[in-house]
Design an enzyme around this catalytic site. Sequence first.
Site, short mmCIF file in Angstrom:
data_model
loop_
_atom_site.label_atom_id
_atom_site.label_comp_id
_atom_site.label_asym_id
_atom_site.label_seq_id
_atom_site.Cartn_x
_atom_site.Cartn_y
_atom_site.Cartn_z
N ARG A 74 18.68 -14.61 4.13
CA ARG A 74 17.30 -14.75 4.60
C ARG A 74 16.93 -13.70 5.63
NH1 ARG A 74 16.79 -18.44 7.97
NH2 ARG A 74 17.91 -20.07 6.86
N TYR A 128 -11.16 -8.67 4.29
CA TYR A 128 -10.71 -9.26 3.03
C TYR A 128 -10.92 -10.77 3.09
CZ TYR A 128 -7.10 -10.13 -0.61
OH TYR A 128 -6.40 -10.51 -1.71
N ASP A 200 -5.74 -4.15 9.13
CA ASP A 200 -5.35 -4.18 7.71
C ASP A 200 -5.55 -2.78 7.16
OD1 ASP A 200 -5.28 -4.42 4.92
OD2 ASP A 200 -6.08 -6.46 4.96
N LYS A 225 -0.48 -3.37 -3.50
CA LYS A 225 -1.45 -2.39 -3.97
C LYS A 225 -0.80 -1.02 -4.13
CE LYS A 225 -4.18 -5.91 -3.58
NZ LYS A 225 -4.82 -6.29 -2.34
C1 LIG Z 1 -5.08 -7.52 -1.72
C2 LIG Z 1 -5.35 -7.38 -0.27
C3 LIG Z 1 -4.61 -8.09 0.67
C4 LIG Z 1 -3.64 -9.19 0.29
O1 LIG Z 1 -2.56 -8.77 -0.39
P1 LIG Z 1 -1.73 -9.70 -1.41
O2 LIG Z 1 -0.49 -8.91 -1.56
O3 LIG Z 1 -2.58 -9.81 -2.64
O4 LIG Z 1 -1.52 -11.02 -0.76
C5 LIG Z 1 -4.86 -7.86 2.00
N1 LIG Z 1 -5.78 -6.98 2.40
C6 LIG Z 1 -6.53 -6.28 1.52
C7 LIG Z 1 -7.53 -5.32 2.04
C8 LIG Z 1 -6.33 -6.46 0.16
O5 LIG Z 1 -7.12 -5.81 -0.71
#
Ligand SMILES: *Cc1c(COP(=O)(O)O)cnc(C)c1O
Length: 414
Positions: A74, A128, A200, A225
């Site tokens: 973990r 988001y 973010d 992404k």
């Molecule tokens: C997709 C996304 C997230 C979340 O990511 P996941 O891996 O899908 O949980 C966070 N911030 C932004 C700007 C995103 O487009």
Amino acid sequence: MGRRSCHAQGDGAGGVSGKDRKPATRAVEVGRRPEWTGAVVNPPVWRASTHLYTDSADLAKARPNEDGQFYYGRRGAPTQWALAEALTELEPGAHATLLYPSGVAAIAGTLLALLESGDTLLMTDNAYEPSRNIAKNLLAPLGIETRFFDPLDPAGFAAQFDARTKAVWLESPGSLTMEVADVPALAALARDKGALVLLDNTWATPLGFPALERGADVTVMSLTKHVGGHSDLMMGSAAAGEALYKRLRLKAQSLGQVVSPDDAALALRGLRTMPLRLERAAASALAVAEWLAGRPEVAHVLCPMLPGAPGHALWQRDFTGACGLFSFVLSGSAPTARARFIDALELFGIGYSWGGFESLAIPFDAARVRTASAWPPAGWYPDDRLGVRLSIGLEDAGDLIADLERGMAAMKTA
Ligand SMILES: *Cc1c(COP(=O)(O)O)cnc(C)c1O
């Protein structure tokens, strides 16, 4: 051992400062430590819960919080350490990086680690949507209040602080509507008020926006992404300086957050080509955005790298790169026409997520989620339901434009 298998890790070993190399070079060399993963190019997938200690004295010496010390599954194993270290090496100013099972888990883990009951969080109004949901469904029940602010109004932002404001949540460009915030200015205001700056940075990655150098204290990414890049894994990360990293790690461990070694290996594979993919996707996105800007069916192109588009000046000033994600607003047609446009596309999939090798298109309706800023902005076409977000992938840009032209034609045939 050959030169390649014992290359510098960016700490100046061997007399070459790795940190001075360009991102494309760094993405290839980072996170490759033969003492962790052997004299092979890619770290093996270490599937392990249990580390066997040689004897009781060895067990007594075990240190759970040091990478390179396998303690228990973990707490991570060499495959995850290699990815985390690679991300840290690409993030100027970072001491270390935590991995989470999704981007949303990274956002939730960061906010839970740094806020407590009675605190107030200021969140950008174009965050988001799941970030907003975390504020509502996770933070509010814990007694942490969230107030939203207009990312383009620094004076309004400054006016929202009070003694309880402990952190601000930024995202730039914002989700769907792509406003570019003056992050250095907002971060300076927040620091002045004693609040942490959490950002973010999924859109730009550290290659396009070195967040910690621009004033953020913690930079969060959805690795799902651009880092993954192939639409086949979910993961998130948070990187910070040493003191905050330790607070994030304590909370992540308390929550039992761990990513699988298989996914870590996939993410690391994606990371190697990320600079190349981002460069290509951004160049195609700009070509598509330029084409859209010349079309009578399009009222606004929301693409920070497009000259003349909203946020372009700040993007030019603060960013060192871009990606394939941007939006546009159709002019004068009904939402049913937007559906005809999207449904006629053959190369663009209809789906959430983005940053993969394949192009995607989704309709968006931003007014629905806004609470602190007007959408659409004053003077724009008044129907909110005409937004389209594109994630430009690695297809030929001319083919993508031809596909969009097909969509435009379908829009007119009611
Ligand atoms: C997709 C996304 C997230 C979340 O990511 P996941 O891996 O899908 O949980 C966070 N911030 C932004 C700007 C995103 O487009």
